[in-house]
Design an enzyme around this catalytic site. Structure first.
Site, short mmCIF file in Angstrom:
data_model
loop_
_atom_site.label_atom_id
_atom_site.label_comp_id
_atom_site.label_asym_id
_atom_site.label_seq_id
_atom_site.Cartn_x
_atom_site.Cartn_y
_atom_site.Cartn_z
CG ASP A 15 -2.07 -0.99 1.08
OD1 ASP A 15 -1.95 -1.91 0.24
OD2 ASP A 15 -3.06 -0.87 1.81
CB SER A 180 -3.20 -6.76 7.58
OG SER A 180 -4.22 -6.43 8.51
#
Length: 414
Positions: A15, A180
């Site tokens: 990201d 995550s």
């Protein structure tokens, strides 16, 4: 004309790597990548080279572990913070420190904007931006995941991976991700992926490979281990009589807790943005410290002061969780907490065994516990006359008797 500068909170993952390049192109700006070393260990390897290869003009990787332990973790533990009865706020408490350092870098570099990779569904976006607002209201914050043009360009991970390949961004990622993580000195968290099903058993042997800081309680040593924590004014200053810095305390307790399978939490929590989320946490050292701190308080803290502080724990924990670390109300509560800890000194002995923390003794030179007064035998000090309790009980019962009398009258129709 010089390009504008943007300070990006950079982790090196997919990201923030994509966001770094996207910011550079979209804003025609110099991107200064910042990574806070707050105990991620090997996750920091190669980050500087990766950020520069992606397009950053400058990279900061600052070791903030000592500051994190002394100025953030320890004050929070003095307050007894525990969000929704389970979460020791490992991710939450790191965000104000990261925001603080980003503001400092922005000031030093002449940057007018700060950017982060937090999504529009999570807590971190709120935490970063509220803390920046409290410290630097003149600095703008860019949150790409909340921007329509970014989400249109990257509707999913496949598009992000393709963009990384197109721009030769060195990231390691796949379209499928089991969960995550967020790691620091205090804890590691796991969420998303398979964990989004609250019936999924994260404690099963099949999922043991997920955990990084602790062994399972079943695989912990069969022999208990004793540890002594010494406190001065609410802070742990020594372990087994060896004086240590706050950072060294956390590192040592993490080793002990991890070895004995201590500090695993699996919970569904309420995010500030309104949704529930499921998270799995490992907080080995923090769990030991939290337990020991509470035990030394039980011996040394005045009852009314303790109850007053305890009445503020839920509020204090919410403030940390929601991102109000630098807010005036958190600072006001912290001042009360600091006052409450002036007498919290002494030593706690704990027994660690297969995920359990068992109290094994507590002592203090300023103990408020006096066996001569509390004894069920004859009180040699004559400090407490049991007969005095009669009047005490009668006074406490008066309002109850009056209220009960009214109910009796109502029942009899009079």
């Amino acid at each position: 004309m010089a390009k504008q500068k943007i300070v990006l909170a950079y982790s090196g993952g997919l990201d923030t790597s994509i966001i770094l390049k996207w910011l550079e192109q979209t804003y025609d700006a110099e991107i200064i990548a910042f990574t806070a070393d707050i105990g991620q260990k090997e996750e920091l390897d190669g980050l500087e080279a990766k950020a520069l290869a992606t397009g950053a003009t400058k990279v900061y990787i600052d070791d903030l572990t000592a500051e994190f332990a002394e100025d953030f973790i320890f004050p929070m533990f003095q307050a007894g913070a525990l969000y929704e009865g389970q979460y020791l706020l490992g991710t939450s408490i790191a965000r104000p420190l990261i925001a603080k350092r980003m503001v400092e870098i922005a000031r030093a570099e002449g940057a007018t904007m700060i950017a982060h990779g937090a999504t529009g569904k999570g807590n971190d976006q709120v935490r970063f931006e509220l803390n920046v607002a409290a410290l630097a209201p003149d600095i703008a914050v860019i949150a790409p995941w909340r921007m329509a043009e970014f989400r249109t360009q990257f509707p999913g991970r496949a598009e992000m991976i393709a963009y990384a390949e197109e721009h030769q961004i060195p990231v390691t990622a796949s379209a499928a991700k089991p969960y995550s993580t967020d790691r620091n000195l205090l804890h590691i968290s796991f969420e998303s992926g398979a964990l989004e099903d609250p019936w999924f058993d994260a404690s099963s042997d099949a999922n043991e490979a997920m955990y990084m800081l602790t062994v399972s309680p079943e695989k912990a040593p069969d022999t208990a281990e004793y540890v002594e924590l010494t406190f001065e004014q609410g802070n742990c200053v020594a372990i087994n009589e060896e004086r240590l810095t706050p950072l060294a305390v956390m590192e040592r307790l993490n080793e002990l807790g991890g070895k004995h399978g201590i500090g695993r939490v699996d919970m569904v929590e309420n995010r500030f943005v309104g949704m529930k989320s499921r998270g799995v946490y490992e907080t080995p050292g923090g769990t030991i410290l939290f337990t020991a701190h509470r035990k030394i308080e039980s011996l040394t803290m005045d009852r009314e002061v303790m109850h007053l502080r305890d009445s503020l724990i839920a509020k204090y924990s919410e403030l940390v969780y929601n991102g109000f670390w630098f807010a005036p109300e958190r600072l006001a509560i912290q001042a009360l907490v600091a006052e409450s800890q002036k007498n919290v000194s002494g030593t706690v002995r704990l027994k660690l065994y297969k995920g359990n923390i068992i109290g094994a003794g507590v002592q203090s030179p300023v103990s408020l516990y006096h066996p001569d007064i509390a004894t069920m035998e004859a009180d040699p000090t004559q400090a407490y006359d049991q007969g005095d309790a009669t009047g005490f009980i009668q006074l406490q019962a008066l309002r109850l008797k009056v209220s009960a009398g009214v109910e009796l009258q109502k029942g009899s129709g009079r």
